[in-house]
Write a protein that holds these residues in place. Structure first.
Motif, PDB file in Angstrom:
ATOM      1  N   ALA A  13      -3.641 -52.589-172.007  1.00  0.00           N
ATOM      2  CA  ALA A  13      -4.438 -51.422-171.629  1.00  0.00           C
ATOM      3  C   ALA A  13      -5.869 -51.797-171.274  1.00  0.00           C
ATOM      4  O   ALA A  13      -6.405 -51.365-170.236  1.00  0.00           O
ATOM      5  N   PHE A  14      -6.510 -52.603-172.101  1.00  0.00           N
ATOM      6  CA  PHE A  14      -7.893 -52.991-171.824  1.00  0.00           C
ATOM      7  C   PHE A  14      -7.980 -53.928-170.619  1.00  0.00           C
ATOM      8  O   PHE A  14      -8.966 -53.917-169.884  1.00  0.00           O
ATOM      9  N   ALA A  15      -6.942 -54.749-170.407  1.00  0.00           N
ATOM     10  CA  ALA A  15      -6.920 -55.609-169.218  1.00  0.00           C
ATOM     11  C   ALA A  15      -6.871 -54.752-167.958  1.00  0.00           C
ATOM     12  O   ALA A  15      -7.562 -55.030-166.969  1.00  0.00           O
ATOM     13  N   VAL A  16      -6.060 -53.703-167.979  1.00  0.00           N
ATOM     14  CA  VAL A  16      -6.014 -52.758-166.853  1.00  0.00           C
ATOM     15  C   VAL A  16      -7.378 -52.121-166.657  1.00  0.00           C
ATOM     16  O   VAL A  16      -7.886 -52.025-165.531  1.00  0.00           O
ATOM     17  N   SER A  17      -7.994 -51.689-167.763  1.00  0.00           N
ATOM     18  CA  SER A  17      -9.310 -51.055-167.698  1.00  0.00           C
ATOM     19  C   SER A  17     -10.337 -51.976-167.047  1.00  0.00           C
ATOM     20  O   SER A  17     -11.080 -51.571-166.152  1.00  0.00           O
ATOM     21  N   ILE A  29     -10.607 -61.990-156.857  1.00  0.00           N
ATOM     22  CA  ILE A  29      -9.579 -62.045-157.901  1.00  0.00           C
ATOM     23  C   ILE A  29     -10.088 -62.713-159.179  1.00  0.00           C
ATOM     24  O   ILE A  29      -9.697 -62.350-160.293  1.00  0.00           O
ATOM     25  N   PHE A  30     -11.001 -63.676-159.042  1.00  0.00           N
ATOM     26  CA  PHE A  30     -11.568 -64.315-160.229  1.00  0.00           C
ATOM     27  C   PHE A  30     -12.405 -63.313-161.029  1.00  0.00           C
ATOM     28  O   PHE A  30     -12.299 -63.252-162.260  1.00  0.00           O
ATOM     29  N   GLY A  31     -13.220 -62.543-160.325  1.00  0.00           N
ATOM     30  CA  GLY A  31     -14.048 -61.536-160.994  1.00  0.00           C
ATOM     31  C   GLY A  31     -13.207 -60.477-161.679  1.00  0.00           C
ATOM     32  O   GLY A  31     -13.492 -60.064-162.819  1.00  0.00           O
ATOM     33  N   VAL A  32     -12.151 -60.034-160.999  1.00  0.00           N
ATOM     34  CA  VAL A  32     -11.248 -59.033-161.582  1.00  0.00           C
ATOM     35  C   VAL A  32     -10.584 -59.591-162.830  1.00  0.00           C
ATOM     36  O   VAL A  32     -10.495 -58.918-163.870  1.00  0.00           O
ATOM     37  N   ALA A  33     -10.131 -60.848-162.754  1.00  0.00           N
ATOM     38  CA  ALA A  33      -9.486 -61.474-163.912  1.00  0.00           C
ATOM     39  C   ALA A  33     -10.462 -61.648-165.068  1.00  0.00           C
ATOM     40  O   ALA A  33     -10.113 -61.414-166.239  1.00  0.00           O
ATOM     41  N   MET A  34     -11.696 -62.032-164.765  1.00  0.00           N
ATOM     42  CA  MET A  34     -12.690 -62.219-165.826  1.00  0.00           C
ATOM     43  C   MET A  34     -12.998 -60.906-166.539  1.00  0.00           C
ATOM     44  O   MET A  34     -13.116 -60.867-167.769  1.00  0.00           O
ATOM     45  N   LEU A  35     -13.132 -59.818-165.770  1.00  0.00           N
ATOM     46  CA  LEU A  35     -13.386 -58.517-166.409  1.00  0.00           C
ATOM     47  C   LEU A  35     -12.199 -58.079-167.252  1.00  0.00           C
ATOM     48  O   LEU A  35     -12.372 -57.489-168.325  1.00  0.00           O
ATOM     49  N   ALA A  68      -3.802 -60.897-170.239  1.00  0.00           N
ATOM     50  CA  ALA A  68      -4.863 -60.233-169.473  1.00  0.00           C
ATOM     51  C   ALA A  68      -4.927 -60.768-168.042  1.00  0.00           C
ATOM     52  O   ALA A  68      -5.111 -60.001-167.088  1.00  0.00           O
ATOM     53  N   ILE A  69      -4.755 -62.069-167.886  1.00  0.00           N
ATOM     54  CA  ILE A  69      -4.779 -62.671-166.547  1.00  0.00           C
ATOM     55  C   ILE A  69      -3.609 -62.165-165.713  1.00  0.00           C
ATOM     56  O   ILE A  69      -3.775 -61.807-164.534  1.00  0.00           O
ATOM     57  N   VAL A  70      -2.425 -62.126-166.297  1.00  0.00           N
ATOM     58  CA  VAL A  70      -1.237 -61.637-165.581  1.00  0.00           C
ATOM     59  C   VAL A  70      -1.434 -60.186-165.154  1.00  0.00           C
ATOM     60  O   VAL A  70      -1.137 -59.810-164.006  1.00  0.00           O
ATOM     61  N   VAL A  71      -1.952 -59.363-166.060  1.00  0.00           N
ATOM     62  CA  VAL A  71      -2.215 -57.951-165.738  1.00  0.00           C
ATOM     63  C   VAL A  71      -3.213 -57.853-164.591  1.00  0.00           C
ATOM     64  O   VAL A  71      -3.041 -57.046-163.661  1.00  0.00           O
ATOM     65  N   ALA A  72      -4.264 -58.681-164.624  1.00  0.00           N
ATOM     66  CA  ALA A  72      -5.286 -58.652-163.571  1.00  0.00           C
ATOM     67  C   ALA A  72      -4.696 -59.028-162.216  1.00  0.00           C
ATOM     68  O   ALA A  72      -5.003 -58.401-161.198  1.00  0.00           O
ATOM     69  N   ILE A  73      -3.848 -60.042-162.190  1.00  0.00           N
ATOM     70  CA  ILE A  73      -3.227 -60.469-160.927  1.00  0.00           C
ATOM     71  C   ILE A  73      -2.332 -59.367-160.365  1.00  0.00           C
ATOM     72  O   ILE A  73      -2.363 -59.071-159.163  1.00  0.00           O
ATOM     73  N   ILE A  74      -1.551 -58.734-161.246  1.00  0.00           N
ATOM     74  CA  ILE A  74      -0.690 -57.631-160.799  1.00  0.00           C
ATOM     75  C   ILE A  74      -1.534 -56.476-160.267  1.00  0.00           C
ATOM     76  O   ILE A  74      -1.243 -55.908-159.201  1.00  0.00           O
ATOM     77  N   ALA A  75      -2.596 -56.138-161.004  1.00  0.00           N
ATOM     78  CA  ALA A  75      -3.460 -55.030-160.582  1.00  0.00           C
ATOM     79  C   ALA A  75      -4.154 -55.332-159.258  1.00  0.00           C
ATOM     80  O   ALA A  75      -4.472 -54.420-158.486  1.00  0.00           O
ATOM     81  N   PHE A  76      -4.376 -56.626-158.976  1.00  0.00           N
ATOM     82  CA  PHE A  76      -5.095 -57.027-157.761  1.00  0.00           C
ATOM     83  C   PHE A  76      -4.220 -56.941-156.517  1.00  0.00           C
ATOM     84  O   PHE A  76      -4.727 -56.911-155.399  1.00  0.00           O
TER      85      PHE A  76
END
Length: 198
Positions: A13-17, A29-35, A68-76
């Motif tokens: 949930a927080f990774a999505v946020s 994508i790096f910035g999105v993953a870091m957040l 969190a990284i996997v969630v960020a990549i999917i969200a991207f």
């Protein structure tokens, strides 16, 4: 068992946020993953430092960072990022779930110390810590200082969880999580605010 479930739910949930904030800020994508990572594990890192767990759990067990990284990549992904960027409710819901889950995890970490104030403090700092770092890194004033009765649901839920733990730990954790989630969603829907300086 409940703690493990909350950790996974809260991390996703927080990774999505965090990822949604990065997408809205037009980050790469790096910035999105870091957040996503910062939001998902930031509060836990602060909590661990406070109680002397060094290195923090997030570094000794990187599974939550990987999630969190996997969630960020999917969200991207383009067809997903467009949907979540336009749907504010997804962000509110994800942030609320993460807030509730990590607040209760923080409180449960404090159970070993048998100190009500410390339990509540660890709950609140674990719940809001990642979001504060996320907001600062994305150039915003942290939400806990100006938005929707944001930290108060954490405090209320943490107190209820800490008090009920003296009687039934599982009930305390589940009820605390539900109360935080409901209060946060109601605060967002009805725009509840604390008094502000004029």
């Amino acid at each position: 068992m409940i703690t493990s479930i909350l950790e996974i739910i809260g991390t996703i949930a927080f990774a999505v946020s965090g990822a949604v904030v990065g997408i809205r800020k037009k980050m790469d994508i790096f910035g999105v993953a870091m957040l996503a990572i910062i939001t998902a594990v930031g509060g836990g890192i602060i909590r661990d430092v406070v109680i002397g767990v060094v290195p923090p759990t997030a570094f000794r067990n990187p599974i939550y960072t990987v999630i969190a990284i996997v969630v960020a990549i999917i969200a991207f992904l383009p067809f997903i990022s467009k949907k979540i960027d336009l749907n504010h409710f997804i962000w509110i819901l994800a942030d609320s779930i993460g807030l509730g889950a990590f607040t209760i995890i923080g409180v449960s970490t404090g159970f070993a110390f048998d100190n009500l104030f410390l339990e509540v403090f660890l709950g609140v700092i674990t719940g809001v810590g990642g979001g504060v770092i996320r907001d600062i890194c994305s150039g915003d004033i942290p939400m806990i200082f100006l938005k929707h009765f944001y930290a108060c649901p954490c405090i209320i839920g943490a107190i209820i969880c800490a008090v009920l733990n003296r009687y039934n730990t599982d009930l305390a954790m589940v009820l605390g999580f539900i109360i935080i989630l409901i209060l946060r969603l109601l605060a967002a829907k009805y725009r509840w605010h604390l008094p502000k300086a004029k």
